[in-house]
Design a protein around this motif. Structure first.
Motif, PDB file in Angstrom:
ATOM      1  N   ALA A 279       0.843  -1.206   0.000  1.00  0.00           N
ATOM      2  CA  ALA A 279       0.000   0.000   0.000  1.00  0.00           C
ATOM      3  C   ALA A 279       0.873   1.248   0.000  1.00  0.00           C
ATOM      4  CB  ALA A 279      -0.919   0.002   1.221  1.00  0.00           C
ATOM      5  N   HIS A 280       1.880   1.258   0.883  1.00  0.00           N
ATOM      6  CA  HIS A 280       2.811   2.393   0.931  1.00  0.00           C
ATOM      7  C   HIS A 280       3.398   2.693  -0.444  1.00  0.00           C
ATOM      8  CE1 HIS A 280       4.003   2.713   5.476  1.00  0.00           C
ATOM      9  NE2 HIS A 280       3.136   3.617   5.127  1.00  0.00           N
ATOM     10  N   THR A 281       4.076   1.697  -1.009  1.00  0.00           N
ATOM     11  CA  THR A 281       4.768   1.929  -2.281  1.00  0.00           C
ATOM     12  C   THR A 281       3.774   2.191  -3.401  1.00  0.00           C
ATOM     13  OG1 THR A 281       6.590   0.530  -1.533  1.00  0.00           O
ATOM     14  CG2 THR A 281       6.434   0.903  -3.899  1.00  0.00           C
ATOM     15  N   GLY A 282       2.575   1.610  -3.285  1.00  0.00           N
ATOM     16  CA  GLY A 282       1.584   1.771  -4.339  1.00  0.00           C
ATOM     17  C   GLY A 282       0.996   3.156  -4.459  1.00  0.00           C
ATOM     18  N   PHE A 283       0.869   3.896  -3.333  1.00  0.00           N
ATOM     19  CA  PHE A 283       0.220   5.207  -3.453  1.00  0.00           C
ATOM     20  C   PHE A 283       1.100   6.411  -3.142  1.00  0.00           C
ATOM     21  CE2 PHE A 283      -0.720   4.794   1.155  1.00  0.00           C
ATOM     22  CZ  PHE A 283      -0.493   6.094   1.585  1.00  0.00           C
ATOM     23  N   VAL A 284       2.215   6.239  -2.394  1.00  0.00           N
ATOM     24  CA  VAL A 284       2.912   7.434  -1.884  1.00  0.00           C
ATOM     25  C   VAL A 284       3.618   8.259  -2.971  1.00  0.00           C
ATOM     26  CG1 VAL A 284       3.271   6.474   0.418  1.00  0.00           C
ATOM     27  CG2 VAL A 284       5.056   6.240  -1.280  1.00  0.00           C
ATOM     28  N   LEU A 285       4.116   7.607  -4.014  1.00  0.00           N
ATOM     29  CA  LEU A 285       4.881   8.367  -5.016  1.00  0.00           C
ATOM     30  C   LEU A 285       3.973   9.330  -5.779  1.00  0.00           C
ATOM     31  CD1 LEU A 285       7.196   5.471  -6.271  1.00  0.00           C
ATOM     32  CD2 LEU A 285       7.621   7.122  -4.451  1.00  0.00           C
TER      33      LEU A 285
ATOM     34  N   LYS B 231      -7.014   8.029  -0.631  1.00  0.00           N
ATOM     35  CA  LYS B 231      -7.429   6.882   0.182  1.00  0.00           C
ATOM     36  C   LYS B 231      -8.290   5.927  -0.642  1.00  0.00           C
ATOM     37  CE  LYS B 231      -9.448   5.435   4.547  1.00  0.00           C
ATOM     38  NZ  LYS B 231     -10.223   5.784   5.736  1.00  0.00           N
ATOM     39  N   GLY B 232      -9.149   6.485  -1.485  1.00  0.00           N
ATOM     40  CA  GLY B 232      -9.993   5.655  -2.351  1.00  0.00           C
ATOM     41  C   GLY B 232      -9.158   4.827  -3.312  1.00  0.00           C
ATOM     42  N   PHE B 233      -8.100   5.453  -3.857  1.00  0.00           N
ATOM     43  CA  PHE B 233      -7.200   4.747  -4.760  1.00  0.00           C
ATOM     44  C   PHE B 233      -6.517   3.592  -4.018  1.00  0.00           C
ATOM     45  CE2 PHE B 233      -2.874   4.146  -6.392  1.00  0.00           C
ATOM     46  CZ  PHE B 233      -3.115   3.901  -7.737  1.00  0.00           C
ATOM     47  N   MET B 234      -6.002   3.884  -2.810  1.00  0.00           N
ATOM     48  CA  MET B 234      -5.328   2.850  -2.020  1.00  0.00           C
ATOM     49  C   MET B 234      -6.277   1.696  -1.717  1.00  0.00           C
ATOM     50  SD  MET B 234      -3.730   3.015   1.837  1.00  0.00           S
ATOM     51  CE  MET B 234      -5.308   2.708   2.656  1.00  0.00           C
ATOM     52  N   ASN B 235      -7.503   2.026  -1.292  1.00  0.00           N
ATOM     53  CA  ASN B 235      -8.454   0.984  -0.919  1.00  0.00           C
ATOM     54  C   ASN B 235      -8.868   0.120  -2.108  1.00  0.00           C
ATOM     55  OD1 ASN B 235      -8.533   1.435   1.828  1.00  0.00           O
ATOM     56  ND2 ASN B 235     -10.198   2.915   1.720  1.00  0.00           N
ATOM     57  N   LYS B 236      -9.062   0.767  -3.254  1.00  0.00           N
ATOM     58  CA  LYS B 236      -9.434  -0.020  -4.439  1.00  0.00           C
ATOM     59  C   LYS B 236      -8.291  -0.975  -4.806  1.00  0.00           C
ATOM     60  CE  LYS B 236     -11.072   0.140  -9.190  1.00  0.00           C
ATOM     61  NZ  LYS B 236     -11.556   0.949 -10.318  1.00  0.00           N
ATOM     62  N   MET B 237      -7.068  -0.470  -4.741  1.00  0.00           N
ATOM     63  CA  MET B 237      -5.899  -1.297  -5.033  1.00  0.00           C
ATOM     64  C   MET B 237      -5.847  -2.493  -4.072  1.00  0.00           C
ATOM     65  SD  MET B 237      -1.884  -0.119  -5.118  1.00  0.00           S
ATOM     66  CE  MET B 237      -1.875   0.387  -3.403  1.00  0.00           C
ATOM     67  N   LEU B 238      -6.032  -2.235  -2.773  1.00  0.00           N
ATOM     68  CA  LEU B 238      -5.923  -3.312  -1.783  1.00  0.00           C
ATOM     69  C   LEU B 238      -7.078  -4.303  -1.882  1.00  0.00           C
ATOM     70  CD1 LEU B 238      -4.698  -1.502   1.469  1.00  0.00           C
ATOM     71  CD2 LEU B 238      -3.350  -2.813  -0.172  1.00  0.00           C
TER      72      LEU B 238
END
Length: 499
Positions: free
Chosen positions: A297-303, A323-330
């Motif tokens: 999650a960290h590497t997926g959204f922070v950049l 947050k929505g992007f992170m949650n959809k990814m997870l």
């Protein structure tokens, strides 16, 4: 104001759980913030909830350490567990009394005390966290060194002394952050047995009577409080000073790899801690869970979030798009590919949101960005490849996260310095990309490439990914479109387009 010890804690009227006297059942190599906020905390709860009646004797792994301070406070210290749980702010204080003392084996008396404990009838468990570099075989260590410099050599001496005293085997719990930590430690001990010419009976004792367990530890421990004003306020509130005061996040999980019979000796199941500290025959699914959900999650959204103007993880959790992007990814792309109970995975992912929203920790996106090439490969690429294999299509958010990685490493490149690759954010400020030198040189050499050219060069770089990613149908085209959108409309708009 007096320092914390048993007399002082009685004087100030502390009404929490304390255990002053108990047998030393644990020898612990390492006395730093992490072990005191994690391992010693769980043993303290076992004393309170399961009447385990045991103490941890700490051993300094290096010559300079905390032994004098710990002994001055009779092993007592204050622990704050802080964070967010189910969306609620948590700030819990506990005085830990599971530590008896701390030995410095680099002093004669400390070394002798370590060996005396090694031969004790009460000793059942040895725990270690001597940093990632701690579990290494150093052939310069000799059998008669007092002590040898490496931790595995010290452990070999301790176990040999215990064997010679005719005492039962111990359970070894390695907590170092390396793959197969227990097996790697046992391998080092066996190397010293060979090098030092120790007898076959001892080798059998180590490999059959002792149990070397790998373990996975998960708790963020910031350690000391840096705000002097807050420290002064807490001292007034406590009625004592405590230079050993420790701070960890409220979330904590300890996965121990081994046979279910370990629960007969380890006190955690009896203490009702089975959802926090538990024994499993294979911890690799739990490691996968942590790497792919928490770290991924960290590497997926922070950049992308950094390019969008965010600086701290917690603030990202208050932005509906990020947050929505992170949650959809997870929830839609990562969790379906993992081999664990779905309810367990959903709970873990929910806890990740709480952890990222910790009101006490300012976790900077730039610190997470270090070495993102190898991080994306280890944390995100396995989920990406699994999803493609199972679904027969590209995962939208993970594909975008790859484009965001390329964007972060190539955004308005200024220069390559000894410190790293200097880029410029859309907002105008410069930032330094830190990674292996060859990665930085690659991006610097391609600083004038178009989006299409750059994406092609990145995806075909086998040194980065161990394979040519352009072989995945539709990926090159999708990443080019995502990168162009990030550059044209901004990362936040690109993330929003995935929702």
């Amino acid at each position: 104001m007096e320092k914390l010890n048993y007399d002082v804690i009685k004087k100030v009227g502390y009404d929490g759980y304390l255990l002053k006297e108990a047998p030393e059942k644990v020898m612990q190599f390492g006395e730093g913030n992490f072990l005191r906020a994690f391992v010693d905390y769980w043993f303290d709860l076992a004393n309170e909830k399961a009447d385990w009646n045991g103490k941890c004797c700490l051993v300094q792994p290096i010559a300079q350490g905390l032994s004098d301070m710990i002994n001055e406070q009779e092993g007592l210290y204050t622990l704050y567990l802080r964070g967010s749980e189910n969306g609620q702010k948590v700030d819990d204080k506990r005085v830990i009394s599971s530590v008896s003392r701390c030995l410095n084996p680099y002093e004669k008396a400390g070394y002798e005390a370590m060996m005396e404990l090694a031969a004790s009838d009460e000793l059942e468990i040895i725990v270690s966290n001597t940093t990632e570099a701690g579990i290494q075989y150093d052939p310069s260590c000799k059998k008669d060194d007092c002590p040898p410099s490496s931790f595995p050599a010290k452990l070999t001496q301790v176990l040999y002394h215990r064997y010679q005293a005719g005492k039962k085997g111990i359970i070894m719990l390695a907590c170092e952050l390396i793959d197969n930590n227990g097996k790697e430690l046992l391998k080092c001990v066996n190397q010293y047995i060979e090098q030092w010419g120790l007898e076959d009976g001892f080798k059998k004792y180590v490999n059959e009577d002792c149990t070397f367990c790998g373990s996975l530890v998960d708790r963020i421990v910031p350690g000391r409080i840096r705000d002097e004003k807050e420290v002064a306020e807490l001292e007034q509130k406590h009625g004592y000073t405590d230079p050993l005061l420790d701070v960890g996040e409220v979330f904590g999980v300890w996965v121990i790899e081994g046979d279910e019979k370990l629960n007969d000796v380890l006190p955690f199941k009896k203490a009702g801690l089975s959802d926090k500290v538990f024994v499993v025959p294979d911890m690799s699914p739990y490691k996968k869970r942590k790497v792919r959900i928490l770290n991924g999650a960290h590497t997926g959204f922070v950049l992308g979030a950094y390019l969008a103007g965010e600086n701290i993880v917690r603030d990202c959790m208050h932005d509906d798009v990020i947050k929505g992007f992170m949650n959809k990814m997870l929830y839609e792309e990562v969790i379906p590919t993992l081999p664990l109970d779905k309810d367990d995975l959903l709970k873990f992912a929910a806890a990740v949101s709480d952890r990222f929203n910790n009101p006490f920790v300012n976790h900077e996106l730039m610190s997470i960005s270090l070495n993102s090439t190898s991080k994306w490969k280890a944390r995100n690429m396995p989920s990406f490849l699994e999803y493609v294999k199972e679904q027969g299509k590209l995962p939208v958010c993970l594909t975008m996260s790859l484009a965001a990685y390329i964007a972060f490493y190539s955004n308005d490149i200024q220069e390559l310095t000894d410190a790293g690759l200097i880029c410029r954010r859309p907002a105008g400020n410069e930032y330094t990309v830190s990674d292996d030198r060859w990665v930085l040189e690659f991006y610097y050499e391609h600083r004038d490439a178009s989006a299409a050219e750059l994406v092609h060069e990145v995806l075909t770089n086998k040194k980065m990914w161990d394979q040519d990613l352009t072989g995945i149908e539709g990926l090159e085209k999708a990443v080019i479109e995502d990168l162009e959108k990030i550059r044209r409309e901004g990362a936040k708009a690109a993330y929003a387009g995935c929702l």
